[in-house]
Design an enzyme around this catalytic site. Structure first.
Site, short mmCIF file in Angstrom:
data_model
loop_
_atom_site.label_atom_id
_atom_site.label_comp_id
_atom_site.label_asym_id
_atom_site.label_seq_id
_atom_site.Cartn_x
_atom_site.Cartn_y
_atom_site.Cartn_z
N SER A 145 4.03 2.94 -3.72
CA SER A 145 5.00 2.70 -5.12
C SER A 145 4.30 2.18 -6.17
O SER A 145 3.58 1.31 -5.94
CB SER A 145 6.23 1.94 -4.76
N GLU B 23 3.74 -2.59 -9.28
CA GLU B 23 3.84 -3.00 -8.00
C GLU B 23 2.23 -2.74 -7.33
O GLU B 23 1.96 -3.67 -6.35
CB GLU B 23 4.67 -2.14 -7.10
N ARG C 6 9.27 -8.32 -4.10
CA ARG C 6 7.44 -7.89 -4.38
C ARG C 6 7.10 -8.91 -4.63
O ARG C 6 5.98 -8.77 -5.45
CB ARG C 6 7.74 -6.62 -5.20
#
EC number: 1.3.1.98
Length: 302
Positions: free
Chosen positions: A217, A287, A168
């Site tokens: 998310s 995130e 990520r």
């Protein structure tokens, strides 16, 4: 405020709320949509890095704080969303192209490896920036290189290795706007590709609140754990602050139930972080990006 001379469009005190999936947040002091790469480069050169710059994609994985964004918020529009083939047989895709649009293009053209994009909201530029992934695949697996421009107006190219992909994220310079991404092409079967895309869509529909005002998310998965399981274990399924809540369907999704503020959403996320750490000793990392100024009506940490 003296703004650079451009061919594109400026808007002052522009409401960004309607551009985000959460439908929250303040205004952009200056909102700029360049006509093309040359227009963007001209703006950046003239700006001489004086005005703060924020880039804005599809608004799918972001909370804009209630106080809005200072300086210039740049959004790349339809002129930056083309899909084409390079001379050496790769795909070259504009950074504002939606992930779903690229997945569909590849299905129609029998190109495999892009099926997972159908399950990832947002744009190609945002996907590259966060090395977005789902269902066992990530952007690092299909990307060859990117074409970008820095805040000084210099055009730059970075290979997959130079990007320094990680879970990520990446190791690219922060003062960078991604313009195009070049991808590998592997031939497949259109019917098989469509079947896989349908599987992914069905899985998303049954496990994620995709019809709600959500931002995808909320937290990255800690190594060896699933964020939603840790949140559920801490007893936070459905937990609510104001009009912001943790989804009953998937604990790693926050929802705006109608009139939530950015502060309520961010406070909810910070509260979840705290309670999960108290319960499991594991720190969840955001995130979802949180950008902009905190409203003078209240303070938000994080």
């Amino acid at each position: 405020m003296n703004l650079p001379i451009v061919k594109g469009e400026y808007r002052k005190d522009y409401n960004l709320k309607h551009l985000t999936w959460f439908k929250v947040g303040g205004n952009a002091e200056i909102f700029f949509k360049p006509v093309d790469s040359e227009d963007l480069a001209s703006f950046l050169v003239q700006n001489k890095q004086k005005l703060p710059i924020t880039t804005f994609g599809a608004g799918s994985n972001i909370i804009i704080r209630d106080g809005g964004i200072e300086g210039v918020t740049i959004k790349l529009g339809q002129n930056f969303s083309n899909i084409d083939f390079t001379d050496d047989g790769h795909l070259i895709v504009g950074s504002s192209c939606l992930n779903f649009s690229l997945a569909k293009f590849c299905q129609v053209n029998a190109i495999s490896g892009f099926e997972f994009l159908v399950g990832i909201p947002g744009t190609i530029g945002g996907g590259v920036a966060m090395n977005a992934g789902a269902y066992g695949c990530e952007f690092k697996d299909i990307l060859v290189r990117i074409e970008a421009i820095d805040f000084a107006g210099n055009f730059r190219t970075f290979t997959n290795e130079e990007i320094g992909f990680k879970y990520r994220g990446n190791n690219l310079p922060k003062d960078l706007i991604i313009l195009k991404a070049v991808f590998k092409v592997n031939k497949g079967n259109s019917e098989d590709i469509l079947a896989r895309m349908n599987e992914i869509n069905a899985a998303r529909s049954s496990t994620q609140p995709i019809k709600e005002r959500t931002g995808g998310s909320t937290f990255a998965n800690p190594e060896g754990f699933k964020s939603w399981q840790l949140i559920d274990k801490a007893g936070l399924r459905g937990y609510r602050i104001g009009d912001a809540s943790i989804s009953e369907l998937h604990c790693n999704f926050m929802i705006n139930n109608g009139n939530a503020t950015a502060k309520e959403l961010e406070d909810l996320g910070n509260f979840v972080q705290q309670k999960v750490f108290e319960d499991s000793g594991i720190k969840l990392n955001w995130e979802i990006k949180r950008i902009g100024k905190v409203s003078s009506r209240g303070l938000t940490t994080g």
